[in-house]
Every structure is written in C-alpha cells, then in structure tokens.
Design an enzyme around this catalytic site. Structure first.
Site, mmCIF file in Angstrom:
data_model
loop_
_atom_site.group_PDB
_atom_site.id
_atom_site.type_symbol
_atom_site.label_atom_id
_atom_site.label_comp_id
_atom_site.label_asym_id
_atom_site.label_seq_id
_atom_site.Cartn_x
_atom_site.Cartn_y
_atom_site.Cartn_z
ATOM 1 N N GLU A 14 -7.685 -10.110 6.391
ATOM 2 C CA GLU A 14 -8.718 -9.120 6.607
ATOM 3 C C GLU A 14 -9.615 -9.143 5.371
ATOM 4 O O GLU A 14 -9.126 -9.005 4.250
ATOM 5 C CB GLU A 14 -8.090 -7.732 6.795
ATOM 6 C CG GLU A 14 -9.048 -6.707 7.393
ATOM 7 C CD GLU A 14 -10.208 -6.394 6.472
ATOM 8 O OE1 GLU A 14 -11.347 -6.336 6.961
ATOM 9 O OE2 GLU A 14 -9.984 -6.235 5.264
ATOM 10 N N CYS A 62 -9.927 -0.120 7.234
ATOM 11 C CA CYS A 62 -9.369 -1.339 7.820
ATOM 12 C C CYS A 62 -9.158 -1.214 9.315
ATOM 13 O O CYS A 62 -8.581 -0.251 9.778
ATOM 14 C CB CYS A 62 -8.047 -1.695 7.159
ATOM 15 S SG CYS A 62 -7.367 -3.217 7.846
ATOM 16 N N CYS A 65 -4.959 -2.843 10.069
ATOM 17 C CA CYS A 65 -3.920 -1.809 9.950
ATOM 18 C C CYS A 65 -4.597 -0.475 10.283
ATOM 19 O O CYS A 65 -4.672 0.424 9.465
ATOM 20 C CB CYS A 65 -3.311 -1.795 8.566
ATOM 21 S SG CYS A 65 -4.496 -1.996 7.217
ATOM 22 N N HIS A 69 -4.382 4.259 7.241
ATOM 23 C CA HIS A 69 -5.190 5.091 6.351
ATOM 24 C C HIS A 69 -5.374 6.478 6.938
ATOM 25 O O HIS A 69 -5.445 7.473 6.201
ATOM 26 C CB HIS A 69 -6.539 4.425 6.079
ATOM 27 C CG HIS A 69 -6.438 3.233 5.197
ATOM 28 N ND1 HIS A 69 -6.341 3.329 3.832
ATOM 29 C CD2 HIS A 69 -6.363 1.912 5.483
ATOM 30 C CE1 HIS A 69 -6.231 2.114 3.313
ATOM 31 N NE2 HIS A 69 -6.231 1.241 4.296
ATOM 32 N N ARG A 488 1.357 -3.549 4.970
ATOM 33 C CA ARG A 488 1.184 -4.393 3.786
ATOM 34 C C ARG A 488 1.788 -3.800 2.527
ATOM 35 O O ARG A 488 1.709 -4.421 1.476
ATOM 36 C CB ARG A 488 -0.300 -4.668 3.580
ATOM 37 C CG ARG A 488 -0.830 -5.630 4.604
ATOM 38 C CD ARG A 488 -2.324 -5.550 4.806
ATOM 39 N NE ARG A 488 -2.713 -6.403 5.919
ATOM 40 C CZ ARG A 488 -2.579 -6.053 7.196
ATOM 41 N NH1 ARG A 488 -2.107 -4.871 7.515
ATOM 42 N NH2 ARG A 488 -2.906 -6.883 8.159
ATOM 43 N N SER A 511 -3.088 -3.784 -0.939
ATOM 44 C CA SER A 511 -3.713 -5.014 -1.433
ATOM 45 C C SER A 511 -4.371 -4.809 -2.788
ATOM 46 O O SER A 511 -4.695 -5.786 -3.467
ATOM 47 C CB SER A 511 -4.706 -5.570 -0.413
ATOM 48 O OG SER A 511 -4.021 -5.922 0.777
ATOM 49 N N CYS A 555 -5.372 -7.708 2.688
ATOM 50 C CA CYS A 555 -6.280 -6.840 3.414
ATOM 51 C C CYS A 555 -7.358 -6.408 2.422
ATOM 52 O O CYS A 555 -7.223 -5.411 1.730
ATOM 53 C CB CYS A 555 -5.532 -5.645 3.963
ATOM 54 S SG CYS A 555 -6.530 -4.716 5.107
ATOM 55 N N CYS A 558 -9.537 -3.197 2.488
ATOM 56 C CA CYS A 558 -8.718 -2.115 1.940
ATOM 57 C C CYS A 558 -8.774 -2.139 0.418
ATOM 58 O O CYS A 558 -9.032 -1.131 -0.228
ATOM 59 C CB CYS A 558 -7.256 -2.275 2.346
ATOM 60 S SG CYS A 558 -6.892 -1.862 4.036
#
Lengths: 577, 368
Positions: A14, A62, A65, A69, A488, A511, A555, A558
């Site tokens: 991502e 994101c 995922c 969030h 993640r 990330s 990601c 993110c």
C-alpha cells in the site's frame, strides 16, 4: 566499492515506498535506506473537527487495512470521553476486526507476497497429476483435483502465449532464488486465483455490519446497526445466517488452503534465513476475550510487551501513555520540531513540513541527511519491529497457550528451532499462524454475539455521551489514546479534545515503526536493518529485497500520514477524569 | 492485441451462454435498454483488448481494493484481461525499474490508445515534493502519461475531487485530475466507488468507442444521475416523517429514515441505493448508518457527519427536521445549536456550488 541500487516503486504494497541498498563486492547488502515518499497531512486536517467524526477521516489513512484506524480512533475518543460501549457493540466491532485480519492476511500472502516465492512461469511445466497428489497430501481442499490444476495450467499457458502478461509482465521469473518445484508453483498459482475470488466474499461481513467494504461505517459509543429479531431491516436471523456462512467459508480457506500452502512453500525455503533485522519486538496487545473491552487487558489473546535482542526470557512492560516509552524522532525526516526537542510523545507531537531533500528528478538519496517523510518512533529509545511476528513472539514468551501450541506445532512440522522464526520467513509464517487463531476467534465471537442476544441483550449503542454537552466540562481539555493490533502491527491514535473539538491528533502506525529511518543515535529502522547482510543473486533483479520488505506488509500511506497543526507545544493539559 | 474479448473469454473456458449472459448484464449495468444487447455482443466479439495504465497518486489504495472486489464473476475474472492491465502498483508482480519499464512499453506501443486510470489526487504545493515516485513528482509522472492517453478515468473521490487530503486546510494542495489536463476525463467519484461502476465505464468505452455520456461534473450519467435519496429504501419513512432520532432506538430497529442523524442522501448523487455494495449485499444506509455523501465534491467539509442537513437542495423549502412529513415521532436530538451549524454548513455548500468551475446540476434531478 559498493554499488547503490534503487528500488522505487516497491509494488504490491500500500502506498509509495523507495528502498535504496548498497551491495558490496561479495554481493551482500551492506547498507539500506527506507524512504516514504508521500505525505498527505491528515492530522492537520483533523484540527477543529468534531471528535465523533474522527474515525471517518482517519479510516482514509488506509483502504487496505480499512477498519483498523477507525477502531483505534473510536477507542481514542471513547478513552478521552470515558465511554464504555455495550457488549454487543464490542462483539460486532470484534467480528469486523477479526474478519479484517483474516481477509488482509490471506490477500497479503497470495496477492502481495506469494510471487516473491512462486515462479508463475515455472508452473507451465508442472504435471497436474503430481500437483494434485501433492495438494491432496496437504489438505482436504475440495478443488485439489488433477482436472482443476490442468484447467488452471491451460489458462495460464494461453495467457502467457498471448504475449500480454498484464500484471505478471516483466517480473523476475526464472530468477535463481526461486526454489519451488513446478507442481508447487502451479498449486500456488491456482490458489492465488481462488483467493482472489474469495477475498470479495469475506468482506460481505463488513457490508452487513458497516454498510460497505472498503471503508465500512462506524459510530462513537457503539455500532449503528440495530439488532431486532422481529425486524426485516435490522440484524435478524437471515443476516446472522449470512454471516455464519461467510465465517465457515473463511475457516475453510484458512485451514484447507492458506495454512497448508504456507507450510508447503516454507518447507522449500527453510535455508533462506535472512531478514531477521532488529530482533526487538513490540506489541501493544489486543483481542480481549469475546464481549470484553479493550480496557480488559488481562484477557488479551495477544498481550502487550516488548522483547529486546531476541531474548524471549524477558518481556518488558509497555505503557503507551508513558511519555518516556513512546517517542517519535525526526532527525532523518523531512519534518522539524520547532522547539528543537529530540523526541516527542504523541500527545505533544508536532509535525511541520521541512523538505530538505534533493530536487525532484533525483537519482539517489543520502542516508546521512533527512531522507523520508516517515518519523522514527522509538520505545524507550529502542528501534522496534511491530507486526504478526512481534505479536506472536511476545505472546509465546508470555506463555499464552493457544499461541504457544500453534508455534510449537509449526516449528515441529518444519523442523526448525524457534530462533529461526526471527527472519523474513518467520514473519510470513507468524502471519499465517495468527490467521488460524483469528478465524477461530471470529467464530467464537460470533457465537458469543448470538448467545448474548439469546440472553435478551440487544443493545448496540450507548447514547449517554453522544451529546458534546455531556463531555466533562465543555471548557476542559481531555486526552485519550486508542490502540489496537492492526494486521501490520501495533497501532496508536492519540487525541486531545478541547471545548468539544479536536485540538490535536497524532497516529503512530505499524509501518511508521517498521519503515522508520534512523533516529538521533543513527540506529536503523526495521526494514533497513532486516535488509543488511542479505546476499543478492543479481542486484539488478532485487527479488531478495522485495521478499524481505513484503514480509513486513508495508502500508506507506499509513506510515507517512502525519502533520500536526500546532506549532506550539501543548504545555498545559488538564485531564478531567 | 489481435484477440477480441470474446475470443479471450472462450480461451478462458467461458461458454457462448456465459458470454451472452455477461453482455446482457453489462448492458443492464450501463443502464441501456435490452435492445442494445446485440450491439454490446457485437462490439465485444470484434474489439481488441484495451491497455490500461493505472497510476496511484495521493491515495489510500481503498479504490484499488474496491476495484478487485467486482462481483459479477465474469467481470471479476475478465476485468484484468478484457483490458490489459499493464501497470498497477498494488497487484503487479514487477517492482522498481522493471515495473516502470512495463508502463513505459505500453505508453510507447499504444500511443493515443491506452486508458490512463488515476487513483488519488496530485499535490501541487512546493513543487510537488509531497509525493514522489522514482525521484519524480506525481505531477511530472502524470504529465508523462496523460500526454498520449486516449482518455483518463479519475477513479475515486481523491482523483475526482481531491479527497480527504484536500479537506481544509489542504496542507499539500491536493488537486483533482480534471483541473490538470485538457484530455477527456471521466470522474468516477466515491470513497471508494462501487466497483461495478468501474466495470460499466470501461465496458462502455470498449463497446462503443466513446465515453459514456457525462453530466456537467464529468460523471457518467448512468451511475450518478439520481440522488441516494431518490431511490432509498428508507424514503417512505422520510415522506411519512418517521425518523431515527438516535442510534439503536425503535426507528433504527424498524428501518426508519436516517435524515435526522445526519444522512447526506438528499444531496448525494450515486448509485448506492440502487446497486448496493459487495455483490448487492448491503449499503451504509441499510446497515443503519447515515450516508456521508462520499461521492460529492469536498464532502469532507460539508460539516459534521452526524448533523442534520437543514435544507434539501432543489426544493426551495427550508425543512425543519422536526416538521418534515405528516407525523413526527419522538423528541428531536438535534438542538438549536446543531441546527444552526447545519444551516451554516449548507449555506457554505451553496456558496461553493456557485463558485465551482462547473456548476452542480443537482436541482435538475429533483422531481418533488
């Protein structure tokens, strides 16, 4: 003299990630640099808005995922306002979360990661009979017949012969680092296609409970979908039947396809022991016993904790509210701290654009100067890895029985020591193993929801704190933190609310830890450290690099979402609780 | 590129019957009458596969994730292949130089013929340094690929309008695609868009060698002609004045109208209430959540998500949420202050509409 190789874009992730490596005369990576090259500034956008809306804006950090969030944001707001959501709401949010993890991990394995290990072109020379024999020895997946593999191979053959390889064009097919026999490659390609069909099914759970996927809807204080067994529009038995069917299907995919494929592929790559990296693992913990709250930390399936230097005998306590434990540094980031501080706890976080990189059109970055939009978060000053491997190792070290059992089983099957898990392969294996635990938890959580409704409880929303006038004193400043263990890794959202509006918002995402640049002390982040020491068969076909990077499941939208509005530090915070 | 879509379908093992079924479905998705089906069949039998370069700019990949969740099985299978998806960051196998070379090859070989699909906005502040790939700014990459494309599809609200990063104060000066080019642009807004809408748009181009008919805001009329509100399953309750007053109340269990908990359906042009989401499984309003208006320009700055719209545009009637319809059930939760805030938000929207380079034709869609 080392040669610098640039890999940009890293695809099958991502967002936008650039990796630069130095490869020495022996063909070994001697230096690595991880750069997040896009920033959007979402936190700045949050300032002054209604805290009840934060989940929706932050969800757009994101779309892969897509729920995590939102959940972290809801938890941060509910923490700040001291809202306890109803039991059904916990159960429904958890069903959304577990199905997200299962979907995300399967998609990661087959569509974002598998092609690093599976040579699609090699599958053309496979014997479908043999592929079926191997597949049947691995699992009861009903499609594993010679005819099925033969059909897939025929399709693949005509596809390759058409000369237009589409998404498979120009990849590293035939690279010497590919080790699977043609039959296993064929098996994996077939299941790549099956997983692609399935991934759009599992997310129907999100559609039923949150209206759509990607980006299902949420609400502070509970969930918006009502439960009424006598209503044709609320959650009723027809909807529950649909969810049950999707859960059963997911369980079959994980148990009959994902886990067997993972173990089969891993068994051919046991010698590929690179990518261990930092060996510092961090988990904030999550997944309370079904029906419990995130605050019931002693019931977590994956507890919080930190492991340093791969030493599983000691798990350090983690407190995300502690100013000294979680800090973010910007020495190598295109951001600056106005007061010259080195590290900042996210409740006092600040992020001001300060691009000092080379003019666009650049060929290389310089790791001795700021080189990314990504901050460098540190736990008690240590550079840490987060993610499935960190979760699994912390839980293992803490003796969580379910985790211990499945890890011991996998290590036994593959005939590897536990220490071998601290590697690229271990990261990929841990993701699969926890998926098995999550899909079981998905069923248990759904069962608990049904049992709770049976007991007469159909409440899904707590209205008592919906109206901002009920939030403490309206002139007060309150702050909250929401955490969860996203696919993640550990995710943190920090909010400060003043007079009913968002005063400051900071997210420290998985990330950001893993793709971190160097910190004040020059210590590398997890991606960077994991790459150093890896031998390359052909540096200009950097398959080994994307293998290790993909094992983290980057990601980047993110990781580099940040930007604070407040140039001045928040010096006075009155916590009214 | 000699192979037609039908030949491709055959090769993939689809029968003539499957193919015809697909053509019928796609005709319906495109909003055409059944009499158009033979034209679709003919076109797909004879047309070549269209190369698509799909570029990610400032985005969250939610649109791509939606894109791969197309549901009609033949659509899902063939979308990758009825078009030739020669570059797509999230799913392509190659990385780095090899990935870029794949896109460059298509750009050269199919000059003037490929479709450029864009996901995400383009940051224009400070020379574009807020988003860079391979050392180049997004605006430079966009220029490189828009020059020779046949048409651009702005997929999702970020590409179409700027998206969440363009919400006030828009720190990176995130800019929508249509403001940066003179090429034909099809806006397919939504955060993300319904995936089958994308299938419909691509199939239209493939079938008729033309862009679908667009409204004044460059949206395909077929999917964005009506407001969510016009076809909403809760609409009868709106007309009867039966509203959800707070989440989990009796109205919420019985499926009453979500207008008073902030539904933006009355000002949102999209197909959610007709096509629904994820294989027509559900959609936000059905699951009890007010529509956020995610396919509208700048919807992030509409005002608080859960606040009632004070006016339904196009009616010239100021609706008091407590007096809409014949009967009012329960007490209003939206207080005077909230109501006032909503009025201000709507006034702002109206003002914005006037300023917009392309005026909204929202009023035309309202028949009430």
């Amino acid at each position: 003299m080392a040669e610098r190789i640039v890999i940009d874009p890293i695809t099958r992730i991502e967002g936008h990630l650039r990796i630069e490596i130095d490869v020495n005369d022996q063909g070994i990576i001697s230096e690595a640099l991880s750069s997040g090259t896009m920033i959007r500034g979402l936190e700045k956008i949050m300032v002054g808005r209604d805290p009840r809306d934060a989940w929706a804006y932050l969800q757009r950090v994101c779309g892969v995922c897509t729920t995590v969030h939102s959940i972290a944001s809801l938890r941060a707001v509910e923490d700040a306002l001291d809202i306890r959501i109803p039991k059904n709401a916990n159960l429904i949010r958890d069903i959304i979360t577990y199905s997200q993890h299962v979907a995300d991990h399967v998609v990661h394995f087959y569509h974002l990661h598998a092609l690093d290990w599976v040579d699609v072109v090699s599958a053309l020379s496979a014997d479908p009979q043999e592929a079926a024999r191997i597949a049947q020895s691995l699992s009861n997946y009903p499609k594993n017949s010679p005819g099925y593999f033969s059909d897939v191979q025929k399709r693949l053959k005509t596809f390759v012969e058409s000369g237009q390889l589409g998404i498979f064009a120009n990849a590293y097919w035939g690279h010497p680092a590919y080790k699977l026999p043609p039959e296993v490659n064929l098996l994996a390609v077939a299941h790549y296609l099956d997983a692609l069909e399935w991934q759009k099914e599992i997310v129907k759970i999100h559609a039923i409970l949150g209206g759509k996927n990607p980006h299902p809807h949420f609400v502070v204080g509970g969930v918006a979908c009502a439960i009424d067994l006598n209503s044709d529009t609320a959650l009723n038995t027809q909807r529950f039947n649909q969810i049950q069917k999707l859960i059963s299907q997911a369980k079959d995919i994980v148990e009959q396809m994902y886990i067997p494929d993972l173990m089969a592929i891993a068994s051919f790559y046991k010698d590929w022991t690179y990518g261990g990296g930092l060996k510092n693992y961090l988990s904030f913990g999550d997944f309370a016993t079904p029906g419990n709250d995130v605050r019931d930390m002693d019931t977590y399936l994956f507890p919080s904790g930190a492991i340093l230097n791969g030493d599983l005998s000691t798990v350090h306590d983690v407190d995300v509210r502690d100013y000294d434990q979680i800090q973010e540094f910007v020495d190598y980031t295109w951001l600056k701290y106005s007061d010259g501080a080195k590290g900042k706890h996210p409740w006092f976080g600040e992020t001001t654009f300060d691009y000092t990189g080379p003019a666009p059109g650049y060929k290389e970055l310089d790791e001795t100067k700021p080189y990314t939009w990504n901050k460098a978060p540190r736990w008690r000053g240590h550079s840490m890895e987060v993610g499935p491997l960190a979760r699994v190792l912390v839980a293992y070290a803490k003796g969580v029985p379910d985790v211990k059992n499945i890890v011991d089983w996998a290590a036994g099957e593959l005939d590897i020591p536990l220490s071998a898990l601290m590697s690229t392969l271990g990261r990929t294996a841990a993701r699969g193993l926890e998926t098995k635990l999550f899909v079981d938890r998905l069923q248990e959580t759904f069962d608990a929801l049904i049992a709770n409704i049976k007991s007469g409880d159909t409440v899904t929303f707590d209205n008592s704190k919906w109206d901002p006038k009920t939030w403490h004193r309206t002139d007060s400043v309150v702050r909250g933190v929401g955490w969860n263990e996203a696919p993640r890794g550990g995710l943190l959202h920090y909010i400060v609310i003043e007079k009913g509006k968002i005063k400051s918002y900071q997210a420290v995402v998985p990330s950001t830890w893993n793709a971190s640049p160097r910190d004040t002390d020059g210590v590398r982040g997890a991606y960077e450290e994991a790459l150093v020491g890896t031998p390359m068969a052909d540096p200009h076909q950097p398959l080994e690099v994307i293998r290790t990077i993909h094992s983290f499941d980057p990601c980047m939208a993110c990781a580099v979402h940040l930007v604070d509005k407040n140039k001045k530090e928040i010096t006075q915070i009155n916590v009214i609780r | 590129m000699k192979e037609t879509f039908y030949e491709y379908a055959q090769r993939r093992g689809y029968s003539r019957k499957d193919f015809l079924k697909f053509c019928t479905a796609i005709t319906a998705i495109m909003g055409l009458e059944a009499s158009f089906t033979p034209k679709v069949v003919k076109a797909l039998e004879t047309k070549e596969r269209v190369p698509v370069i799909y570029k990610h700019f400032q985005e969250c990949t939610g649109c791509s994730m939606s894109f791969i969740k197309m549901h009609n099985p033949i659509v899902a299978d063939l979308l990758f292949d009825m078009i030739s998806l020669d570059y797509h960051d999230t799913i392509m196998a190659a990385s780095g130089r090899q990935a870029i070379e794949a896109a460059e090859k298509t750009k050269e070989e199919y000059k003037g013929k490929y479709i450029l699909a864009c996901e995400g906005s383009i940051p224009m502040a400070d020379g574009g340094i807020h988003s860079v790939v391979d050392g180049k700014t997004h605006i430079d990459i966009f220029r490189e690929y828009e020059k020779d494309c046949a048409a651009i599809i702005s997929y999702g609200s970020c590409a179409a309008w700027g998206g969440v990063q363009a919400a006030a104060p828009n720190p990176t000066k995130a800019t929508p695609i249509y403001k940066l080019t003179n090429k034909p642009v099809i806006n397919v807004p939504g955060c993300p868009p319904i995936p089958d809408v994308m299938a419909g748009v691509i199939t239209h181009i493939l079938t008729f060698d033309s862009l679908p008919e667009l409204d004044i805001r460059r949206r395909p009329k077929v999917f964005y002609r009506h407001r969510i509100h016009d076809n909403c399953q809760r609409r009868a309750y709106f007309d009867s004045g039966l509203f959800v007053e707070e989440f989990d109340d009796i109205g919420s269990k019985l499926g009453w109208c979500l207008y008073k908990v902030g539904c933006k359906g009355p000002v949102t042009y999209n197909s959610c209430s007709v096509m629904k989401w994820n294989d027509s499984t559900c959609w936000p309003v059905e699951a009890g959540n007010p529509c956020m208006g995610c396919s509208e320009d700048n919807f992030w700055d509409f005002g608080p998500i859960f606040t009632t719209l004070a006016q339904i545009p196009g009616t010239n009637i100021i609706y008091n949420p407590d007096k809409v319809g014949a009967a009012v059930v329960g007490a209003a939760t939206a207080g005077v202050a909230v109501h006032a805030a909503a009025t201000v938000a709507v006034e702002k929207m109206k003002k914005k509409d006037k300023e917009a380079p392309v005026a909204v034709d929202q009023n035309k869609g309202v028949s009430k």
